[in-house]
Design a protein around this motif. Structure first.
Motif, PDB file in Angstrom:
ATOM      1  N   UNK A 167       0.818  -1.140   0.101  1.00 23.29           N
ATOM      2  CA  UNK A 167       0.016  -0.012  -0.101  1.00 23.29           C
ATOM      3  C   UNK A 167       0.792   1.311  -0.092  1.00 23.29           C
ATOM      4  N   UNK A 168       1.753   1.244  -0.474  1.00 26.84           N
ATOM      5  CA  UNK A 168       2.733   2.660  -0.635  1.00 26.84           C
ATOM      6  C   UNK A 168       3.726   2.617  -1.798  1.00 26.84           C
ATOM      7  N   UNK A 169       4.436   3.803  -1.903  1.00 26.28           N
ATOM      8  CA  UNK A 169       5.473   3.657  -3.090  1.00 26.28           C
ATOM      9  C   UNK A 169       6.496   2.870  -2.690  1.00 26.28           C
ATOM     10  N   UNK A 170       7.430   2.376  -3.728  1.00 27.44           N
ATOM     11  CA  UNK A 170       8.543   1.658  -3.227  1.00 27.44           C
ATOM     12  C   UNK A 170       9.525   2.396  -2.403  1.00 27.44           C
ATOM     13  N   UNK A 171      10.314   1.646  -1.369  1.00 28.68           N
ATOM     14  CA  UNK A 171      11.266   2.219  -0.710  1.00 28.68           C
ATOM     15  C   UNK A 171      12.333   1.329  -0.637  1.00 28.68           C
ATOM     16  N   UNK A 172      13.502   1.933   0.133  1.00 28.19           N
ATOM     17  CA  UNK A 172      14.671   0.829   0.079  1.00 28.19           C
ATOM     18  C   UNK A 172      15.024   0.565   1.589  1.00 28.19           C
TER      19      UNK A 172
END
Ligand SMILES: [Zn+2]
Length: 207
Positions: free
Chosen positions: A194-199
């Motif tokens: 449920x979100x943008x990609x991250x790292x």
């Protein structure tokens, strides 16, 4: 590898993911949450050979299109062994709150550390990392070679999964995030439900 994110909606919007080898067109579909026809159309348009459906956990907003897609493509769907309780219970998978309760009875079950792939020899694919906390059946699917992990609702960009649903456990979730997710290499890209990609490197600042 191709990662194609498809936001689909049924009460909530969830990211379904195609993870496909561009050379062979073989791959997997992760969390077909809703909009089965839409997802099937994408498969047809790209001429992909989707070999498996992988579930990050058994909540209703991740599993709504599983049965129709599994039946149409004649493929199996996979979930952590503890997902049996979620897929068989509208109370646990939360579909009991909707007009259409979901029960899925033909899953195949995965264990921590297992490799799921689309080659018969399992030489390439995704490693199952068991990350309980949001639910008791939550897993991350991790591709070490490509620095990619599909994390479901365990961790989001600048946030983390809810723990107030059946089987949720905040302390367990924090342990899973710190010891299982944030120990992956910093450049690992995290694709959540449920979100943008991250790292991993970015999220280390939040914990
Ligand atoms: Zn969830």
């Amino acid at each position: 590898m191709i990662v194609q994110t498809v936001p689909v909606s049924h009460y909530l919007t969830t990211n379904a993911y195609f993870y496909v080898d561009e050379k062979s067109g073989k791959g997997v579909l992760i969390d077909p949450a809703a909009e089965a026809e839409h997802l099937l159309q994408i498969i047809r348009e790209n001429n992909w050979k989707i070999e498996k459906i992988l579930l990050t956990h058994g909540h209703f907003d991740h599993i709504g299109a599983v049965q129709q897609i599994a039946d149409t493509l004649r493929v199996s769907y996979f979930i952590h062994i503890k997902g049996k309780q979620y897929l068989s219970s509208p109370q646990f998978n939360l579909s009991g709150m909707t007009p259409k309760p979901i029960i899925l009875e033909q899953a195949q079950y995965l264990e921590d550390g297992e490799m799921v792939g689309w080659n018969d020899d399992k030489s390439a694919g995704l490693r199952v990392i068991y990350t309980p906390g949001h639910t008791q059946d939550s897993v991350v699917y991790y591709d070490k070679d490509n620095n990619i992990a599909f994390v479901g609702d365990t961790i989001f960009k600048d946030s983390y999964g809810a723990t107030h649903f059946p089987g949720g456990d905040f302390v367990q979730l924090m342990n899973s995030i710190k010891n299982k997710v944030l120990t992956l290499p910093d450049n690992t890209v995290l694709y959540s439900g449920h979100s943008e990609p991250t790292t991993v490197g970015l999220e280390k600042n939040n914990f």
